[in-house]
Design a protein around this motif. Structure first.
Motif, PDB file in Angstrom:
ATOM      1  N   TRP A 176       0.839  -1.202   0.000  1.00 15.96           N
ATOM      2  CA  TRP A 176       0.000   0.000   0.000  1.00 15.96           C
ATOM      3  C   TRP A 176       0.875   1.253   0.000  1.00 15.96           C
ATOM      4  O   TRP A 176       0.645   2.185  -0.764  1.00 15.96           O
ATOM      5  N   MET A 177       1.915   1.262   0.845  1.00 13.92           N
ATOM      6  CA  MET A 177       2.780   2.444   0.911  1.00 13.92           C
ATOM      7  C   MET A 177       3.602   2.607  -0.361  1.00 13.92           C
ATOM      8  O   MET A 177       3.861   3.742  -0.791  1.00 13.92           O
ATOM      9  N   ALA A 178       4.019   1.513  -0.970  1.00 12.58           N
ATOM     10  CA  ALA A 178       4.757   1.606  -2.237  1.00 12.58           C
ATOM     11  C   ALA A 178       3.875   2.229  -3.312  1.00 12.58           C
ATOM     12  O   ALA A 178       4.334   3.061  -4.113  1.00 12.58           O
ATOM     13  N   GLY A 179       2.607   1.844  -3.329  1.00 14.52           N
ATOM     14  CA  GLY A 179       1.674   2.450  -4.269  1.00 14.52           C
ATOM     15  C   GLY A 179       1.468   3.925  -3.997  1.00 14.52           C
ATOM     16  O   GLY A 179       1.400   4.744  -4.925  1.00 14.52           O
ATOM     17  N   GLN A 180       1.365   4.280  -2.728  1.00 13.18           N
ATOM     18  CA  GLN A 180       1.228   5.693  -2.359  1.00 13.18           C
ATOM     19  C   GLN A 180       2.461   6.495  -2.776  1.00 13.18           C
ATOM     20  O   GLN A 180       2.348   7.628  -3.252  1.00 13.18           O
ATOM     21  N   LEU A 181       3.623   5.904  -2.591  1.00 15.03           N
ATOM     22  CA  LEU A 181       4.860   6.579  -2.970  1.00 15.03           C
ATOM     23  C   LEU A 181       4.917   6.792  -4.482  1.00 15.03           C
ATOM     24  O   LEU A 181       5.335   7.864  -4.955  1.00 15.03           O
ATOM     25  N   ALA A 182       4.477   5.795  -5.231  1.00 20.13           N
ATOM     26  CA  ALA A 182       4.452   5.931  -6.691  1.00 20.13           C
ATOM     27  C   ALA A 182       3.522   7.068  -7.107  1.00 20.13           C
ATOM     28  O   ALA A 182       3.843   7.884  -7.985  1.00 20.13           O
ATOM     29  N   ARG A 183       2.378   7.131  -6.467  1.00 19.10           N
ATOM     30  CA  ARG A 183       1.423   8.199  -6.795  1.00 19.10           C
ATOM     31  C   ARG A 183       1.972   9.571  -6.400  1.00 19.10           C
ATOM     32  O   ARG A 183       1.832  10.547  -7.149  1.00 19.10           O
TER      33      ARG A 183
END
Length: 496
Positions: free
Chosen positions: A42-49
């Motif tokens: 979830w945090m990796a996705g947030q970081l990508a966004r």
């Protein structure tokens, strides 16, 4: 009821549920909390966004973070040789506070550095192969094949640096470090450690972006136990399916002598379910439960599984928790929750002598009783570190005696043994027999079980150099460079 053995569709499972299951296995094998990979994803996705990545890049970062421990069962034997306790060893590596990370911090010692390079190669090759088997795109496959690369080029397996390393690898690494360090040392120290690793393991810009958002993202995770959010994979993978057998093969890679075990148990269980007249839905549930019954095995170190004599009480308690962890998996893997629940009954016995529940006859579902008997028969007929394989007739007699004593369902055992022997061991998928020669398959079979070149040569009455030649040919034909990757591909193709 006479139901054809080919009438049950047993393989098509939601892709995301298999990915989540593999992530669960990885967290157990790494000694991490069972919500570690979902949080990191979830945090990796947030970081990508936050980095203004497009949706495809966001999906890639999330997927890579979920599957980054997918190769850890493949190098568990080597990890056990290096650390003794492979689970605790991995956990300790993740907690290291050095600026170069767990793997690279050993590079100053040539022997250990070489060992870690080998471990990373196995892990990454198998992770990339798993991604390919799951039908993931080439960018995700490449990223999973380079999980331990570093921004400064000191990583593994290929020594990539800077922009050569996929951004998703950096994002998964950053999110993973944040989750682990925050849990162990608190937010302030976690951010300090990540800052120290900037420009070594990952780019400063991404590290700063993570640090700036760390507090709010961690708070959001705390307030959202479902871990859902704008970077969820539900939409990206909606409607996509994959074969559940790949999960079984990932589970079995942890112990070489378990090669093909889950699939053998699944075929036995399916045959017995058909013989007992269960409807197609319950046949499917039995088969799938058998494929995933070993999920919890990843939590137990290989040194315990390989113990030749009686287990110490403390070790036995860890083994008793294997079906408990399998049951816990049911809470995270969506459409496979029912199968995981059945799988958690794999070691229960009608007389109450099983584990982990110590359930008795009236509380064990028929699918669980079938699985327990099939598991016992499959295990008896294959060698283990503490005993030789039983001859099939002797194994059948022992199983009947155990049923008479109340430790297995007698009707189930009779149905299991009534199936013709040829059908009991028939593979679900037809092997690609033309890919490897008969001798190459013989060599591959022995090395997949953990035999050295010398041991395989002795078993096959050929020279070690001939074994080496056959292994090189197998690697070339299967397009792999490690024994674990060869074993995974061969089992998936039905060659083992």
């Amino acid at each position: 009821m006479n139901i054809s053995r080919s009438s049950v569709d047993v393989s098509a499972v939601a892709l995301l549920d298999v990915i989540r299951s593999i992530a669960f296995v990885g967290d157990l094998a790494m000694g991490q909390p069972i919500d570690h990979s979902p949080k990191v994803a979830w945090m990796a996705g947030q970081l990508a966004r936050a980095a203004a990545a497009d949706e495809a890049a966001c999906t890639e970062a999330t997927t890579v973070a979920l599957l980054r421990w997918s190769g850890c069962t493949a190098n568990a034997p080597e990890f056990a040789q290096l650390f003794g306790d492979d689970v605790a060893g991995r956990n300790a590596l993740l907690a290291i506070q050095s600026s170069s990370g767990g793997f690279q911090s050993h590079s100053s010692t040539s022997g250990i550095g070489s060992a870690f390079l080998s471990l990373s190669r196995i892990h990454c090759e198998v992770s990339g192969d798993i991604a390919r088997e799951l039908g993931l795109d080439e960018a995700t496959q490449f990223a999973l094949g380079h999980l331990f690369e570093s921004h400064n080029g000191s990583g593994a397996p290929a020594g990539l640096r800077g922009d050569q390393v996929p951004a998703s690898v950096y994002m998964a690494s950053l999110a993973g470090d944040l989750d682990i360090f925050h849990r162990l040392y608190g937010l302030e120290q976690a951010c300090q450690l990540i800052g120290q690793r900037a420009e070594v393991l990952y780019p400063s810009a991404l590290a700063s972006l993570l640090i700036d958002n760390a507090a709010s993202w961690l708070a959001e995770l705390e307030g959202d136990p479902t871990l859902s959010g704008p970077c969820s994979l539900e939409t990206a993978f909606c409607g996509r399916t994959t074969s559940l057998e790949i999960l079984a093969h990932v589970i079995d890679l942890k112990l070489p002598w378990m090669t093909g075990h889950s699939r053998r148990v699944a075929q036995l269980a399916l045959n017995a379910a058909i013989e007992l007249g269960l409807d197609s839905a319950r046949q499917q549930k039995v088969y799938r439960a058998a494929l995933i019954h070993g999920i919890g095995r990843a939590a137990v170190p290989n040194m315990i599984w390989n113990t030749p004599g009686k287990l110490a009480e403390s070790a036995w308690e860890r083994v008793r928790l294997v079906p408990y962890w399998t049951a816990r998996a049911a809470r995270q893997i969506g459409s496979l929750a029912g199968e995981a629940e059945v799988a958690s009954y794999a070691y229960e016995r009608p007389d109450g002598s099983g584990y982990y529940r110590e359930a008795r006859a009236g509380t064990i579902p028929i699918e669980g009783r079938i699985l327990a008997a099939a598991l016992a028969l499959a295990a008896l007929c294959v060698a283990r570190p503490w005993r030789e394989a039983w001859e099939e007739g002797a194994a059948a007699s022992l199983l009947m005696a155990e049923a008479a004593a109340g430790r297995y369902d007698a009707e189930v055992v009779r149905a299991l043994l009534k199936v013709p022997r040829a059908s009991r061991s028939k593979p679900v998928a037809a092997p690609s027999s033309s890919l490897l020669t008969a001798r190459e398959r013989d060599v591959l079979r022995w090395i997949s079980l953990g035999a050295s070149n010398k041991q395989a040569a002795q078993k096959l009455s050929i020279s070690p150099s001939t074994v080496r030649t056959h292994i090189e040919s197998v690697f070339r034909k299967l397009e792999c460079t490690t024994r674990a990757a060869a074993t995974l591909k061969a089992t998936q193709l039905g060659l083992l």
